[in-house]
Design a protein around this motif. Structure first.
Motif, PDB file in Angstrom:
ATOM      1  N   GLU A 208       0.829  -1.207   0.000  1.00  0.00           N
ATOM      2  CA  GLU A 208       0.000   0.000   0.000  1.00  0.00           C
ATOM      3  C   GLU A 208       0.864   1.258   0.000  1.00  0.00           C
ATOM      4  OE1 GLU A 208      -2.714  -0.346   3.291  1.00  0.00           O
ATOM      5  OE2 GLU A 208      -3.958  -1.829   2.244  1.00  0.00           O
TER       6      GLU A 208
ATOM      7  N   GLN B  66       3.866   5.407  -5.896  1.00  0.00           N
ATOM      8  CA  GLN B  66       3.716   5.372  -7.352  1.00  0.00           C
ATOM      9  C   GLN B  66       2.664   6.377  -7.821  1.00  0.00           C
ATOM     10  OE1 GLN B  66       2.366   1.643  -9.039  1.00  0.00           O
ATOM     11  NE2 GLN B  66       3.474   2.050 -10.923  1.00  0.00           N
ATOM     12  N   GLN B  67       1.569   6.462  -7.117  1.00  0.00           N
ATOM     13  CA  GLN B  67       0.497   7.385  -7.495  1.00  0.00           C
ATOM     14  C   GLN B  67       0.909   8.841  -7.320  1.00  0.00           C
ATOM     15  OE1 GLN B  67      -2.578   5.948  -4.916  1.00  0.00           O
ATOM     16  NE2 GLN B  67      -3.299   4.404  -6.379  1.00  0.00           N
ATOM     17  N   LYS B  68       1.656   9.142  -6.267  1.00  0.00           N
ATOM     18  CA  LYS B  68       2.025  10.523  -5.956  1.00  0.00           C
ATOM     19  C   LYS B  68       3.291  10.987  -6.670  1.00  0.00           C
ATOM     20  CE  LYS B  68      -1.255  11.558  -3.114  1.00  0.00           C
ATOM     21  NZ  LYS B  68      -2.205  12.603  -3.358  1.00  0.00           N
ATOM     22  N   ARG B  69       4.287  10.097  -6.784  1.00  0.00           N
ATOM     23  CA  ARG B  69       5.596  10.507  -7.309  1.00  0.00           C
ATOM     24  C   ARG B  69       5.936   9.922  -8.666  1.00  0.00           C
ATOM     25  NH1 ARG B  69       9.379   9.091  -2.307  1.00  0.00           N
ATOM     26  NH2 ARG B  69       7.727   9.150  -0.776  1.00  0.00           N
ATOM     27  N   GLY B  70       5.151   8.941  -9.118  1.00  0.00           N
ATOM     28  CA  GLY B  70       5.401   8.353 -10.431  1.00  0.00           C
ATOM     29  C   GLY B  70       6.121   7.017 -10.365  1.00  0.00           C
ATOM     30  N   SER B  71       6.172   6.382 -11.528  1.00  0.00           N
ATOM     31  CA  SER B  71       6.734   5.027 -11.625  1.00  0.00           C
ATOM     32  C   SER B  71       8.228   4.981 -11.335  1.00  0.00           C
ATOM     33  CB  SER B  71       6.467   4.447 -13.012  1.00  0.00           C
ATOM     34  OG  SER B  71       5.090   4.208 -13.166  1.00  0.00           O
TER      35      SER B  71
ATOM     36  N   TYR C  98       8.734   5.033  -7.652  1.00  0.00           N
ATOM     37  CA  TYR C  98       8.264   3.749  -7.133  1.00  0.00           C
ATOM     38  C   TYR C  98       9.313   2.663  -7.344  1.00  0.00           C
ATOM     39  CZ  TYR C  98       6.020  -0.807  -7.465  1.00  0.00           C
ATOM     40  OH  TYR C  98       5.738  -2.141  -7.348  1.00  0.00           O
TER      41      TYR C  98
ATOM     42  N   LEU D  47       2.432   1.624  -3.452  1.00  0.00           N
ATOM     43  CA  LEU D  47       1.415   2.038  -4.410  1.00  0.00           C
ATOM     44  C   LEU D  47       1.127   3.533  -4.271  1.00  0.00           C
ATOM     45  CD1 LEU D  47      -0.649   1.336  -6.600  1.00  0.00           C
ATOM     46  CD2 LEU D  47      -2.259   0.762  -4.784  1.00  0.00           C
ATOM     47  N   HIS D  48       1.063   3.994  -3.035  1.00  0.00           N
ATOM     48  CA  HIS D  48       0.848   5.420  -2.783  1.00  0.00           C
ATOM     49  C   HIS D  48       2.003   6.243  -3.367  1.00  0.00           C
ATOM     50  CE1 HIS D  48      -0.729   8.929  -0.740  1.00  0.00           C
ATOM     51  NE2 HIS D  48       0.499   9.181  -0.302  1.00  0.00           N
TER      52      HIS D  48
END
Length: 68
Positions: A37, A43-48, A51, A40-41
């Protein structure tokens, strides 16, 4: 100066040290679900890219702990 898992020495204000501290925090989470989790957060906020970098470092830390 602090020593990263890679053996590189950097100042304790460097972005690489901040990233390693975050990775150690994620690696210390009690459940796999919590770790996933969190990543994933990220990745959503800062990008791949962020991540992948963080997840790779968490994996290194986890593997080093397993070897010890």
């Amino acid at each position: 100066m602090v020593t990263l898992i890679s053996g590189q020495q950097v100042c304790n204000y460097c972005p690489d040290w901040r990233l390693e501290c975050e990775a150690r925090h994620v690696a210390s989470m009690k459940t796999l679900r919590e770790r996933r989790e969190y990543l994933l957060h990220v990745q959503q906020k800062r990008g791949s890219d962020a991540y992948l970098k963080l997840a790779g470092l968490v994996k290194q830390i986890w593997e080093r702990r397993s070897d010890a």
